[in-house]
Design an enzyme around this catalytic site. Sequence first.
Site, PDB file in Angstrom:
ATOM      1  N   HIS A 116      -3.714   4.225   4.242  1.00 42.91           N
ATOM      2  CA  HIS A 116      -4.665   3.396   4.581  1.00 42.91           C
ATOM      3  C   HIS A 116      -5.621   3.848   3.951  1.00 42.91           C
ATOM      4  CE1 HIS A 116      -7.530   0.429   6.250  1.00 42.91           C
ATOM      5  NE2 HIS A 116      -8.259   1.921   6.417  1.00 42.91           N
TER       6      HIS A 116
ATOM      7  N   TYR B  10       3.720   4.968  11.297  1.00 40.38           N
ATOM      8  CA  TYR B  10       4.175   3.617  11.580  1.00 40.38           C
ATOM      9  C   TYR B  10       5.449   2.862  11.007  1.00 40.38           C
ATOM     10  CZ  TYR B  10      -0.412   3.647   8.820  1.00 40.38           C
ATOM     11  OH  TYR B  10      -0.900   3.630   7.832  1.00 40.38           O
TER      12      TYR B  10
ATOM     13  N   ARG C 122       0.747  -0.868   0.458  1.00 40.52           N
ATOM     14  CA  ARG C 122       0.165  -0.202  -0.006  1.00 40.52           C
ATOM     15  C   ARG C 122       1.012   1.560   0.139  1.00 40.52           C
ATOM     16  NH1 ARG C 122      -2.052   0.570   5.864  1.00 40.52           N
ATOM     17  NH2 ARG C 122      -1.167   2.387   5.502  1.00 40.52           N
TER      18      ARG C 122
HETATM   19  C1  LIG Z   1     -14.826  -6.040  11.215  1.00 40.66           C
HETATM   20  C2  LIG Z   1     -14.315  -4.865  10.845  1.00 40.66           C
HETATM   21  N1  LIG Z   1     -12.975  -4.699  12.354  1.00 40.66           N
HETATM   22  C3  LIG Z   1     -12.659  -3.705  12.148  1.00 40.66           C
HETATM   23  C4  LIG Z   1     -12.745  -2.289  10.902  1.00 40.66           C
HETATM   24  C5  LIG Z   1     -12.073  -1.675  11.084  1.00 40.66           C
HETATM   25  N2  LIG Z   1     -10.996  -1.395   9.658  1.00 40.66           N
HETATM   26  C6  LIG Z   1     -11.213  -0.875   9.011  1.00 40.66           C
HETATM   27  S1  LIG Z   1     -10.272  -1.316   7.435  1.00 40.66           S
HETATM   28  C7  LIG Z   1      -8.329  -2.097   8.384  1.00 40.66           C
HETATM   29  C8  LIG Z   1      -7.719  -2.773   7.929  1.00 40.66           C
HETATM   30  C9  LIG Z   1      -7.681  -4.184   7.134  1.00 40.66           C
HETATM   31  O1  LIG Z   1      -6.864  -4.234   6.373  1.00 40.66           O
HETATM   32  P1  LIG Z   1      -6.448  -5.437   5.205  1.00 40.66           P
HETATM   33  O2  LIG Z   1      -7.867  -6.528   5.370  1.00 40.66           O
HETATM   34  O3  LIG Z   1      -5.050  -5.894   5.671  1.00 40.66           O
HETATM   35  O4  LIG Z   1      -6.796  -4.567   4.361  1.00 40.66           O
HETATM   36  P2  LIG Z   1      -6.274  -2.609   3.518  1.00 40.66           P
HETATM   37  O5  LIG Z   1      -7.217  -2.222   4.434  1.00 40.66           O
HETATM   38  O6  LIG Z   1      -5.033  -3.500   3.720  1.00 40.66           O
HETATM   39  O7  LIG Z   1      -6.805  -3.403   2.511  1.00 40.66           O
HETATM   40  C10 LIG Z   1      -9.596  -2.271   9.686  1.00 40.66           C
HETATM   41  C11 LIG Z   1      -9.768  -2.982  11.170  1.00 40.66           C
HETATM   42  C12 LIG Z   1     -13.718  -3.017  10.376  1.00 40.66           C
HETATM   43  N3  LIG Z   1     -14.176  -1.779   9.070  1.00 40.66           N
HETATM   44  N4  LIG Z   1     -14.633  -3.936   9.958  1.00 40.66           N
END
Ligand SMILES: Cc1ncc(C[n+]2csc(CCOP(=O)(O)OP(=O)(O)O)c2C)c(N)n1
Length: 377
Positions: free
Chosen positions: A275, A284, A271
């Site tokens: 985020h 971080y 990425r």
């Molecule tokens: C069930 C749930 N828990 C927590 C969140 C908060 N949250 C939003 S994005 C994220 C990280 C996701 O990371 P990843 O699966 O690696 O996808 P990326 O954003 O890196 O594409 C989190 C924890 C959420 N949206 N849904």
Amino acid sequence: MAKGDAKARTHTTRAAPEPAFVQLLTPEGDRVEHPDYTVDFTDEEYRSLYHDLVVVRKLDAEATALQRQGELGIWASLLGQEAAQVGSGRALRTQDMAFPTYREHGVLYCRGIDPIMPLRLFRGVDQGAWDPNEFKFGMYTIVIGAQTLHATGYAMGVGKDGKVGSDDGEAVIAYFGDGATSQGDVNEAFIWASVFNAPMVFFCQNNQYAISEPLERQTRVPLYHRASGFGFPGLRVDGNDVLACYAVTRKALDDARHGQGPSLIEAYTYRMGAHTTSDDPTRYRIASEVEAWQAKDPIKRLRAFLDKQAIAGDDFFAAVDEEARVAAVDLRERVLTMPDPDPRSLFDHVYPHGSPELDQQREQFSTYMASFEGSGH
Ligand SMILES: Cc1ncc(C[n+]2csc(CCOP(=O)(O)OP(=O)(O)O)c2C)c(N)n1
Ligand SMILES: [Mg+2]
């Protein structure tokens, strides 16, 4: 301590070594052979792949800028993940169904959906929806990993409808991130897809982070190894190599449509941006890590390949840049003519029939909003 200073970090960096993965195009733009995977594109198809990568990146940058200027509530950039998304998105056949997260703007583009749609969603107006059946592309899902269960249920339905077993068969792909692999939903989806032999491809974009949580907080084994515990194949692909992403996804989808069941693809990528626009990644992760990945940029390497093979030259590259610029201007103009969302609309679409509690909250919020109206705020 300065931002980007390595000593400020609490986790180890992932400088090297490069993990083993399916790769057809090196970061320098040289083609490499692989015993199991290849692509057979015409020059025109190579050029069109490059076109899509550039346009998708440009539209994404414009969306980020629009958010910064207050036109969108939030934006989740795909910067750095264009090859994983365009490669896999173009591997889908018309009849295949895709279930995205909130970051799959590149796949959405490949499905032929108007790229303004996700901007509408993130602006908060309720015009930003497409018909999942028309485009064979589900709605964006913010609940991490939930779409893998929706996808698996859909794929089980495809199986029950007898739509697998031939070239015309339907396959289903679910997109998710490295962080999502720690969710119960995703692991449940793996089990159901496996035991029902569903025509599923689990496409994990391992972009190394779940917001600020690095990969080593999700797993002690390579993510694609997880598949074997659930009883289906898994592989890792160079997620910044659009040719490899296309080849492995096409094969996995074709296997699924022919009744060979699910598989997991781990697209190893990065990425490059934040985020979302609500995040500051310099808090971080270290600058040298980002720089190391810049050298593996998915667009630069395809451009180098096209150049070296004399498939495209400067005129073509300039024309694509101009097309992308025009598309971004068009996107901006259309966003700027959209109505401001009414904050009260946040209570709409929560339940199909409403609820007394929600009505009460709407009422309270309306009173609160009214206190600003006419006050100049
Ligand atoms: C069930 C749930 N828990 C927590 C969140 C908060 N949250 C939003 S994005 C994220 C990280 C996701 O990371 P990843 O699966 O690696 O996808 P990326 O954003 O890196 O594409 C989190 C924890 C959420 N949206 N849904
Ligand atoms: Mg991630």
